[in-house]
Design an enzyme around this catalytic site. Structure first.
Site, PDB file in Angstrom:
ATOM      1  NE  ARG A 140      -3.987   0.632   0.414  1.00 44.06           N
ATOM      2  CZ  ARG A 140      -5.166   0.630   1.594  1.00 44.06           C
ATOM      3  NH1 ARG A 140      -6.051  -0.665   1.227  1.00 44.06           N
ATOM      4  NH2 ARG A 140      -5.736   1.725   1.296  1.00 44.06           N
TER       5      ARG A 140
ATOM      6  CG  HIS B  56     -13.482   1.835   6.394  1.00 44.90           C
ATOM      7  ND1 HIS B  56     -15.914   1.881   6.815  1.00 44.90           N
ATOM      8  CD2 HIS B  56     -13.705   2.336   5.823  1.00 44.90           C
ATOM      9  CE1 HIS B  56     -15.396   2.506   5.798  1.00 44.90           C
ATOM     10  NE2 HIS B  56     -14.891   3.250   5.291  1.00 44.90           N
ATOM     11  CD1 TRP B  57     -11.356  -1.742   4.278  1.00 41.97           C
ATOM     12  CD2 TRP B  57      -9.988  -2.813   4.827  1.00 41.97           C
ATOM     13  NE1 TRP B  57     -10.606  -0.923   4.064  1.00 41.97           N
ATOM     14  CE2 TRP B  57      -9.455  -1.793   4.571  1.00 41.97           C
ATOM     15  CE3 TRP B  57      -8.508  -4.048   4.989  1.00 41.97           C
ATOM     16  CZ2 TRP B  57      -7.646  -0.965   4.082  1.00 41.97           C
ATOM     17  CZ3 TRP B  57      -7.228  -3.508   4.899  1.00 41.97           C
ATOM     18  CH2 TRP B  57      -6.789  -2.375   4.854  1.00 41.97           C
TER      19      TRP B  57
END
Length: 304
Positions: free
Chosen positions: A199, A277-278
């Site tokens: 990332r 959140h994932w």
């Protein structure tokens, strides 16, 4: 049946044109066939739109989920403008509208009239704006902790996840990126050195930081920010909408779902426990089952 799906085998690129962005190249990944097994979801393709954190892309968000969804749908993962392998033009207006127009241009290029939309965070906001602006192009919506539509009733703004995002933007280091990614999930074993490194490489690639700043400013600039407050338009959405939330979401907390659930006439809510959140990663199998079942109830003849 769908054979082995890899990043290399699924990746495609298309050049599209929009009024705001001009001519831009969009990267996307595709697998599966229209209708999938048993004409699921009235045979409409499924477009997935990723979130907007540093280094985000359609593959990083949804690559592991692609083979499963491709069993039931022609599934298309789109790198939104400014992310992944797509071009990184300056954002004109609010990002949600800017990106929605680009996605529609891609659908036109691919000869696709109508799709189901699944959007995570930033991608949820893009999906919502697309459905409002181009209702005839959308079947059903699955929104995962969507940006713009989430209205925090009890949590402070900015939330913990957004604070970590802003800190990375001000000083982009691997340590700050790890701190941000750590707010995405409950299971911290998912925050691996390999994930952070990948990332970080994408987040600091040429043009990535400028694209993030341009996207971010579209939500802070008073002239464009209001167009991103999608909760104010939620009552206009007439599509069947599945709101999905991780109970422990620290980016767009669960209380942010309440206004959307109340305002969208055809909305329902599914909450995943022990999940951040994932949801597509932490609750992968349940998420696929819930989303597929919801989309399978679509009847194209009803145009609902």
């Amino acid at each position: 049946m769908v054979g082995e799906v890899t990043q290399e085998s699924a990746r495609r690129t298309a050049t599209v044109r929009t009024e705001a962005a001009g001519e831009i190249a969009l990267s996307y990944y595709e697998a599966g066939e229209a209708g999938g097994e048993g004409d699921v979801g009235a045979g409409l393709p499924l477009v997935m739109l990723h979130g907007g954190g540093p280094g985000a892309s359609s593959w990083s968000n949804f690559g592991p989920a692609l083979p499963g969804f491709a069993q039931s749908f022609r599934t298309i993962l789109v790198d939104q403008p400014g992310f992944g392998g797509s071009d990184k033009p300056a954002v004109v207006g609010n990002y949600y509208r800017f990106a929605a127009d680009a996605v529609v241009a891609l659908l036109d290029e691919l000869g696709i009239e109508r799709v189901h939309l699944l959007g995570n965070s930033l991608g949820g906001g893009t999906a919502m704006r697309l459905a409002l602006s181009y209702p005839d192009r959308v079947g059903r919506l699955v929104l995962m902790g969507p940006g713009g539509l989430s209205l925090n009733l009890f949590h402070a703004d900015p939330t913990e996840g957004v604070q970590r995002l802003m800190e990375f933007g001000a000083d982009p280091t691997p340590e700050r990126l790890r701190a941000f990614i750590s707010t995405m999930v409950v299971d911290q074993s998912l925050v691996t050195d390999e994930l952070v490194a990948a990332r970080y490489a994408d987040a600091t690639a040429p043009g990535a930081q400028e694209a993030m700043r341009s996207m971010g400013m579209s939500f802070w600039n008073p002239e464009t920010a209001e167009d991103g407050m999608l909760w104010r338009e939620a009552h206009r959405l007439r599509k069947h909408t599945l709101l999905t939330w991780g109970r422990e979401d620290r980016v767009n907390p669960l209380d942010g779902a309440m206004a959307a659930l109340k305002l969208i006439p055809r909305a329902s809510l599914h909450v995943f426990p022990n999940c951040g959140h994932w949801a597509q990663i932490e609750a992968a199998e349940e998420f696929r089952e819930v989303a597929t079942a919801f989309l399978a109830r679509h009847q194209e003849r009803a145009r609902s």
